[in-house]
Design an enzyme around this catalytic site. Structure first.
Site, mmCIF file in Angstrom:
data_model
loop_
_atom_site.group_PDB
_atom_site.id
_atom_site.type_symbol
_atom_site.label_atom_id
_atom_site.label_comp_id
_atom_site.label_asym_id
_atom_site.label_seq_id
_atom_site.Cartn_x
_atom_site.Cartn_y
_atom_site.Cartn_z
ATOM 1 C CG ASN A 147 0.233 26.549 88.199
ATOM 2 O OD1 ASN A 147 -0.363 26.912 87.188
ATOM 3 N ND2 ASN A 147 -0.024 27.049 89.392
ATOM 4 C CB CYS A 201 9.158 22.086 101.179
ATOM 5 S SG CYS A 201 7.793 21.703 102.312
ATOM 6 C CB CYS A 221 4.646 20.955 95.647
ATOM 7 S SG CYS A 221 5.558 22.425 96.146
ATOM 8 C CD GLU A 227 11.661 31.117 92.297
ATOM 9 O OE1 GLU A 227 12.121 31.302 91.165
ATOM 10 O OE2 GLU A 227 10.858 30.229 92.549
ATOM 11 C CB SER A 234 -2.307 22.628 101.265
ATOM 12 O OG SER A 234 -1.823 23.927 101.049
ATOM 13 C CG LEU A 235 -8.727 19.139 102.348
ATOM 14 C CD1 LEU A 235 -8.247 18.655 103.699
ATOM 15 C CD2 LEU A 235 -10.189 19.604 102.449
ATOM 16 C CG HIS A 236 -3.862 19.665 97.963
ATOM 17 N ND1 HIS A 236 -4.219 20.740 97.191
ATOM 18 C CD2 HIS A 236 -2.803 20.077 98.704
ATOM 19 C CE1 HIS A 236 -3.397 21.743 97.444
ATOM 20 N NE2 HIS A 236 -2.536 21.368 98.356
ATOM 21 C CB CYS A 287 3.571 34.912 97.113
ATOM 22 S SG CYS A 287 3.662 33.136 97.348
ATOM 23 C CB CYS A 291 3.001 18.105 98.205
ATOM 24 S SG CYS A 291 2.612 18.543 99.904
ATOM 25 N N GLY A 337 8.395 26.330 100.836
ATOM 26 C CA GLY A 337 8.531 25.845 102.212
ATOM 27 C C GLY A 337 7.225 25.721 102.964
ATOM 28 C CB CYS A 381 0.323 27.878 93.241
ATOM 29 S SG CYS A 381 -0.709 29.171 93.803
HETATM 30 N N1 SAH Z 1 3.732 24.740 102.207
HETATM 31 C C1 SAH Z 1 2.545 25.485 102.274
HETATM 32 C C2 SAH Z 1 2.612 26.796 101.532
HETATM 33 C C3 SAH Z 1 3.290 26.830 100.189
HETATM 34 S S1 SAH Z 1 2.511 26.150 98.800
HETATM 35 C C4 SAH Z 1 1.364 24.678 101.813
HETATM 36 O O1 SAH Z 1 1.568 23.606 101.261
HETATM 37 O O2 SAH Z 1 0.234 25.108 102.048
HETATM 38 C C5 SAH Z 1 1.144 27.242 98.423
HETATM 39 C C6 SAH Z 1 -0.026 26.525 97.738
HETATM 40 O O3 SAH Z 1 0.309 26.106 96.404
HETATM 41 C C7 SAH Z 1 -0.428 25.261 98.476
HETATM 42 O O4 SAH Z 1 -1.816 25.139 98.564
HETATM 43 C C8 SAH Z 1 0.118 24.199 97.573
HETATM 44 O O5 SAH Z 1 -0.508 22.972 97.774
HETATM 45 C C9 SAH Z 1 -0.109 24.779 96.213
HETATM 46 N N2 SAH Z 1 0.694 24.142 95.168
HETATM 47 C C10 SAH Z 1 1.896 23.562 95.296
HETATM 48 N N3 SAH Z 1 2.323 23.093 94.115
HETATM 49 C C11 SAH Z 1 1.362 23.400 93.201
HETATM 50 C C12 SAH Z 1 1.242 23.218 91.795
HETATM 51 N N4 SAH Z 1 2.205 22.625 91.095
HETATM 52 N N5 SAH Z 1 0.135 23.664 91.191
HETATM 53 C C13 SAH Z 1 -0.818 24.316 91.890
HETATM 54 N N6 SAH Z 1 -0.750 24.527 93.220
HETATM 55 C C14 SAH Z 1 0.325 24.078 93.873
HETATM 56 FE FE1 SF4 Z 2 5.976 21.855 100.908
HETATM 57 FE FE2 SF4 Z 2 3.673 23.193 100.535
HETATM 58 FE FE3 SF4 Z 2 5.089 22.236 98.443
HETATM 59 FE FE4 SF4 Z 2 3.813 20.555 100.059
HETATM 60 S S1 SF4 Z 2 2.870 22.120 98.734
HETATM 61 S S2 SF4 Z 2 5.913 20.315 99.310
HETATM 62 S S3 SF4 Z 2 4.075 21.566 102.023
HETATM 63 S S4 SF4 Z 2 5.757 23.809 99.868
#
Ligand code: SAH
Ligand code: SF4
Length: 381
Positions: free
Chosen positions: A298, A112, A119, A92, A220-222, A105, A116, A166, A341
């Site tokens: 989300n 991926c 995600c 997408e 992406s620190l989290h 985007c 995570c 990804g 996201c």
């Molecule tokens: N793989 C890369 C880029 C894609 S994700 C990464 O992880 O940085 C883009 C952003 O969306 C990242 O910061 C990711 O952590 C965040 N993200 C992923 N799933 C999410 C969700 N369910 N709700 C909010 N943010 C999310």
């Molecule tokens: Fe992959 Fe980024 Fe999703 Fe983590 S947040 S699973 S690195 S796409």
């Protein structure tokens, strides 16, 4: 089908290809401009290319985008496309119009491998890397179809964020030529500050990106501590926070911006307390120039996680801001079309994990196009 897809090349790659055909570099530049600036799909329309070259190209090359499976337009003007990348996989891309910019985007992989917890893409598992052509095809298609939609020859997409499906830094060799084509004045001419790579923290590749193609970096620190980040972003077990921050510090010596953006997904009761905020401050303060972008989680089916309440997100943001860290809360766009996201699910044939994984079918509805977006005037740039 001809063998070579010209979308697979940055300008240097195209020049090398043209050289094999006995053609000079300026021919490659002309060709590159036709493809990326004008959106040409056939060699016949390239009127200023010698007939002999066009004939040569006809026999050896083609310009092929990705088949579009569906297009959804949100009430807020956000547009999401689902592209078929073959083998049962789909990825997408999302266009996000704002007053002063148009952001695309872009996805870098089908699925991926990082996995995570929060995600949706990560939950699907990994199928394969996209090629340079498949990454660039998303921009090429979006830019030129939007120009037609808005009936303009002006550039519409001013910013690209590698924040789709990804982990871009786990597809490095395809990513870099795609970034170079985005930046190239004969391609999309985007400034380095307006192209952002978002990574979960593939430390060695952050170091290489700094040398090969420094663009804006989002990380992406989290989580503020290794035990929590190990759970949420499993790649942390390989590259823990301290190494990641050192790579970020080094990156800033070459980066087009003087800060790193830390993305932080707000998960109710998991990483969103005042104590987490204070730990983040202690982690970065005095060490790295950064901004925080808080992303309210989300939700998607099977995540088992909840979004932090808005009051909690605001309190967390205030705590960081009071400590002198610029903090923004990301607005959710395209909520009604699952374009936010982490909701980009596409459809992925997982090649690494259990075959029992639930695959979401793409929804094949076409909504009426929104006419609320007027391309911003960029004549001053
Ligand atoms: N793989 C890369 C880029 C894609 S994700 C990464 O992880 O940085 C883009 C952003 O969306 C990242 O910061 C990711 O952590 C965040 N993200 C992923 N799933 C999410 C969700 N369910 N709700 C909010 N943010 C999310
Ligand atoms: Fe992959 Fe980024 Fe999703 Fe983590 S947040 S699973 S690195 S796409």
């Amino acid at each position: 089908m001809n063998a070579v897809n010209l979308l697979d090349f940055d300008l240097d790659g195209l020049a090398a290809y043209c050289e094999q055909l006995g053609e000079k570099r300026f021919r490659a530049t002309q060709l590159f401009r036709w493809i990326h600036q004008k959106g040409a799909t056939s060699f016949d329309e390239m009127s200023d290319l010698a007939k002999s070259l066009r004939a040569k190209l006809q026999g050896t090359a083609h310009i092929s985008g990705l088949p579009v499976i569906s297009e959804h337009v949100s009430a807020d003007g956000t547009i999401k496309w689902l592209f078929d990348v073959g083998g049962g996989n789909a990825v997408e891309s999302v266009f996000i119009p704002e007053d002063d910019r148009g952001t695309l985007c872009v996805s870098s992989q089908a699925g991926c491998a990082v996995g995570c917890r929060f995600c949706s893409t990560g939950h699907q598992g990994f199928s394969r890397n996209l090629s340079t052509g498949e990454i660039l095809a998303q921009l090429w298609f979006a830019e030129h179809s939007l120009r037609k939609r808005f009936n303009t020859s002006e550039r519409i997409i001013s910013n690209v964020v590698m924040m789709g499906m990804g982990e871009p830094l786990q597809n490095y060799s395809a990513l870099v030529p795609a970034l170079k084509a985005m930046l190239d004045d004969h391609g999309y001419g985007l400034s380095r500050r307006r192209v952002t790579v978002s990574t979960s923290g593939v430390v060695p590749m952050i170091e290489r990106l700094q040398r090969d193609c420094p663009v804006a970096l989002a990380v992406s620190l989290h989580a503020p501590t290794d035990p929590l980040r190990d759970e949420l972003v499993p790649i942390n077990r390989k590259y823990p926070i301290d190494e990641l921050l050192s790579a970020c510090q080094a990156y800033l010596t070459a980066a087009p911006r003087d800060f790193i953006t830390f993305e932080y997904c707000m998960l109710d009761g998991v990483n969103d307390t005042d104590a987490h905020a204070d730990a983040l401050v202690a982690l970065v303060k005095g060490r790295i120039h950064c901004k925080f972008n808080l992303i309210p989680f989300n939700p998607f089916p099977q995540s088992g996680l909840k979004r932090s309440g808005m009051a909690r997100v605001q309190a967390f943001a205030r705590r960081l801001a009071d400590a002198g860290i610029v903090t923004t809360v990301r607005k959710t766009r395209g909520d009604d079309i699952d374009a936010a996201c982490g909701q980009l699910a596409g459809e992925v044939q997982d090649r690494t994990n259990a075959p029992s994984r639930m695959l979401r079918q793409p929804v094949m509805i076409k909504l009426a196009p929104s006419d609320t977006f007027t391309p911003p005037d960029r004549s001053g740039r």
